[in-house]
Design a protein around this motif. Structure first.
Motif, PDB file in Angstrom:
ATOM      1  N   VAL A 112      20.370 -28.318  23.258  1.00 54.83           N
ATOM      2  CA  VAL A 112      19.140 -29.070  23.046  1.00 54.83           C
ATOM      3  C   VAL A 112      18.461 -29.233  24.392  1.00 54.83           C
ATOM      4  O   VAL A 112      19.058 -29.749  25.335  1.00 54.83           O
ATOM      5  N   THR A 113      17.232 -28.787  24.466  1.00 49.98           N
ATOM      6  CA  THR A 113      16.456 -28.906  25.686  1.00 49.98           C
ATOM      7  C   THR A 113      15.154 -29.622  25.370  1.00 49.98           C
ATOM      8  O   THR A 113      14.395 -29.179  24.504  1.00 49.98           O
ATOM      9  N   VAL A 114      14.927 -30.700  26.058  1.00 52.46           N
ATOM     10  CA  VAL A 114      13.730 -31.508  25.851  1.00 52.46           C
ATOM     11  C   VAL A 114      12.895 -31.438  27.113  1.00 52.46           C
ATOM     12  O   VAL A 114      13.343 -31.852  28.184  1.00 52.46           O
ATOM     13  N   SER A 115      11.714 -30.930  26.984  1.00 48.32           N
ATOM     14  CA  SER A 115      10.831 -30.772  28.126  1.00 48.32           C
ATOM     15  C   SER A 115       9.952 -32.002  28.297  1.00 48.32           C
ATOM     16  O   SER A 115       9.704 -32.755  27.351  1.00 48.32           O
ATOM     17  N   PHE A 116       9.460 -32.156  29.507  1.00 43.51           N
ATOM     18  CA  PHE A 116       8.536 -33.256  29.780  1.00 43.51           C
ATOM     19  C   PHE A 116       7.191 -32.975  29.170  1.00 43.51           C
ATOM     20  O   PHE A 116       6.800 -31.851  28.916  1.00 43.51           O
TER      21      PHE A 116
END
Length: 116
Positions: A112-116
């Motif tokens: 899971v990658t959450v970007s700004f």
């Protein structure tokens, strides 16, 4: 033979949502409390949420409370983590396992990658 297969991860912007699934085989799934864990690079793996055998009780770490929902379907041997209002600090590899975990049950996890 025990296999836990996580899926549903991906890249999402902050504030977005993902739904993670864990499919279990080779284990008496319905007999155990199950949990979702996560591990960010350079950090220890940590419990995120857990759910008891009958879905009567749920536990959430404070940093996900109100944003994540754990559920299970014993008939389908699945555990789900609905993640809303995702934050960059949620970025990690997410795993499912028993709670407490069994070392041999760790799978590959789902990123899971959450970007700004």
């Amino acid at each position: 033979q025990v296999q836990l297969v996580e899926s549903g991860g991906g890249l999402v912007q902050a504030g977005g949502s993902l739904r993670l699934s864990c499919a279990a085989s080779g284990v008496p799934f319905s007999d155990y409390t199950m949990g979702w864990y996560r591990q960010a690079p350079g950090k220890e793996r940590e419990l995120v949420a857990s759910i008891d055998r009958g879905s009567n009780n749920r536990y959430y770490r404070d940093f996900v409370k109100g944003r994540f929902t754990i559920s299970r379907d014993n008939a389908k041997n699945t555990v789900t983590l609905q993640m809303n209002s995702l934050e960059p600090e949620d970025t990690a590899v997410y795993y499912c396992n028993r709670d407490p975990p069994l070392p041999t049950y760790w799978g590959q996890g789902t990123q899971v990658t959450v970007s700004f």
